[in-house]
Design an enzyme around this catalytic site. Structure first.
Site, PDB file in Angstrom:
ATOM      1  N   LYS A 174      49.463  53.501  36.447  1.00 59.57           N
ATOM      2  CA  LYS A 174      48.505  53.274  35.367  1.00 59.57           C
ATOM      3  C   LYS A 174      47.658  54.633  35.262  1.00 59.57           C
ATOM      4  CE  LYS A 174      48.037  48.490  35.879  1.00 59.57           C
ATOM      5  NZ  LYS A 174      47.329  47.207  36.622  1.00 59.57           N
ATOM      6  N   GLN A 227      42.098  45.944  40.364  1.00 59.20           N
ATOM      7  CA  GLN A 227      43.318  45.608  40.506  1.00 59.20           C
ATOM      8  C   GLN A 227      43.373  44.140  41.262  1.00 59.20           C
ATOM      9  OE1 GLN A 227      46.083  46.912  39.246  1.00 59.20           O
ATOM     10  NE2 GLN A 227      47.407  45.342  40.202  1.00 59.20           N
ATOM     11  N   ASP A 246      40.577  45.072  31.086  1.00 57.96           N
ATOM     12  CA  ASP A 246      41.666  43.830  31.189  1.00 57.96           C
ATOM     13  C   ASP A 246      41.541  42.697  30.385  1.00 57.96           C
ATOM     14  OD1 ASP A 246      44.075  44.268  33.002  1.00 57.96           O
ATOM     15  OD2 ASP A 246      42.775  44.291  34.584  1.00 57.96           O
TER      16      ASP A 246
HETATM   17  N1  GUN Z   1      47.592  42.219  39.127  1.00 63.60           N
HETATM   18  C1  GUN Z   1      48.584  41.755  38.398  1.00 63.60           C
HETATM   19  N2  GUN Z   1      48.552  42.173  37.093  1.00 63.60           N
HETATM   20  C2  GUN Z   1      47.275  42.670  36.972  1.00 63.60           C
HETATM   21  C3  GUN Z   1      46.886  43.091  35.498  1.00 63.60           C
HETATM   22  O1  GUN Z   1      47.108  42.870  34.540  1.00 63.60           O
HETATM   23  N3  GUN Z   1      45.470  43.682  35.843  1.00 63.60           N
HETATM   24  C4  GUN Z   1      44.990  43.665  36.924  1.00 63.60           C
HETATM   25  N4  GUN Z   1      43.630  44.102  36.992  1.00 63.60           N
HETATM   26  N5  GUN Z   1      45.429  43.029  37.939  1.00 63.60           N
HETATM   27  C5  GUN Z   1      46.721  42.498  38.023  1.00 63.60           C
END
Ligand code: GUN
Length: 305
Positions: free
Chosen positions: A53, A97, A120
């Site tokens: 990311k 995350q 998100d």
């Molecule tokens: N863990 C698995 N998928 C995601 C996501 O799309 N965003 C976040 N913050 N954590 C995750």
């Protein structure tokens, strides 16, 4: 029938290119969209996600900061860190995350991210906006799936869409986005009775339950468009053979690394019965990252553009 592969990687690159172009005039004005990715603890998969990311941000000219906190981080420490990021003008999007270590409750901390920085789209305010079809950040994975369908000219309106999985991250927001696009949506889950009879009805089938290759031939209607959100590991040579047949490249990857990625959909079965499928890797994964950049840019434009 041999299914067409939907190239998520290519579409993701297209989106990232658009974000890069759209960010340029802002950057020239001295406003660089910024993302903070917060990772608590040492989960190898999560670390890999956070790295890809932040790397994608840099490639698009955006600012990114990985905030790596130890597993023992307390509630107070994490709250303080999020408050600090909420207060920083150079940070437009905050990503926490998931999953968090067991002693930290994800709801408490997702609620703590200011809605104007909710990259998100997991804050209840953003979820409400999604449900009511008002503008706001959308969860990146389902938003990426919608972009893929749109850019691959796959008709949604009037279609039967079936989603397997009811998570807050994928299943539920996916159902909302497809409903808003005029699909007739069914959400299945672990208690669904006779799952194959339901999933076979899907002209668009989204698999998001996190179980390796569980969607076999009898789950897929002939000609369905199959979107595989799963990201699992095939750990034995027998599995690799079962899932991928005589795909020598896969077996070589497996032998080199001791495992290879497989989605929730059985790839060999799906190739034979679906009209189009997203590969794993190279399908939905890259789109999630592209949408994260797009959300970061849009939050930046909304707050200080
Ligand atoms: N863990 C698995 N998928 C995601 C996501 O799309 N965003 C976040 N913050 N954590 C995750």
């Amino acid at each position: 029938m041999t299914a067409r592969l939907l190239d998520g990687k290519r579409v993701a690159q297209e989106i990232q290119g658009e974000v890069k172009d759209a960010a340029k005039p802002l950057i020239e004005k001295g406003i660089t969209p910024g993302l903070a990715a917060v990772l608590v603890g040492v989960n190898a998969a999560s670390k890999l996600y956070v790295n890809s990311k932040t790397k994608a941000c840099q490639e698009a000219g955006l600012f990114s900061e990985a905030v790596l906190l130890p597993t023992e981080t307390t509630r107070e420490e994490l709250a303080k860190k999020l408050d600090e990021l909420n207060g920083r003008d150079d940070i437009d999007g905050i990503l926490l995350q998931l999953p968090l270590p067991d002693h930290l409750d994800s709801t408490e901390f997702l609620d703590r991210i200011h809605p104007s920085k909710d990259v998100d789209g997991f804050h209840p305010e953003s979820v409400g906006k999604l449900v009511q079809k008002r503008p706001g950040p959308r969860p990146c994975t389902p938003a990426g799936v919608m972009e893929l369908l749109r850019r691959e000219n796959i008709e949604i309106s009037g279609k039967r869409a079936v989603i397997v999985g009811r998570s807050d991250i994928v299943g539920k927001p996916m159902a909302m986005l497809l409903t808003h696009a005029n699909a007739t949506v069914t959400v299945c889950h672990s208690r669904t009775k006779d799952l194959p009879s339901v999933t076979r009805e899907g002209e668009i089938l989204v698999a998001a339950m996190g179980r390796a290759a569980i969607i076999r031939k009898e789950f897929i209607g002939p000609g369905a468009v199959v979107i595989d959100v799963g990201m699992n590991r095939a750990e034995t040579a027998e599995q690799v053979k079962d899932f991928f047949g005589d795909d020598e490249k896969r077996m070589a990857t497996f032998e080199r690394r001791g495992s290879t990625l497989v989605g929730d959909v059985h790839p060999k079965d799906a190739m034979e019965i679906a009209s189009a499928i997203t590969p794993v890797p190279g399908g939905v994964g890259p789109l999630t990252i592209a949408m994260l950049l797009k959300n970061t840019l849009e939050l930046c434009e909304a707050r200080r553009g």
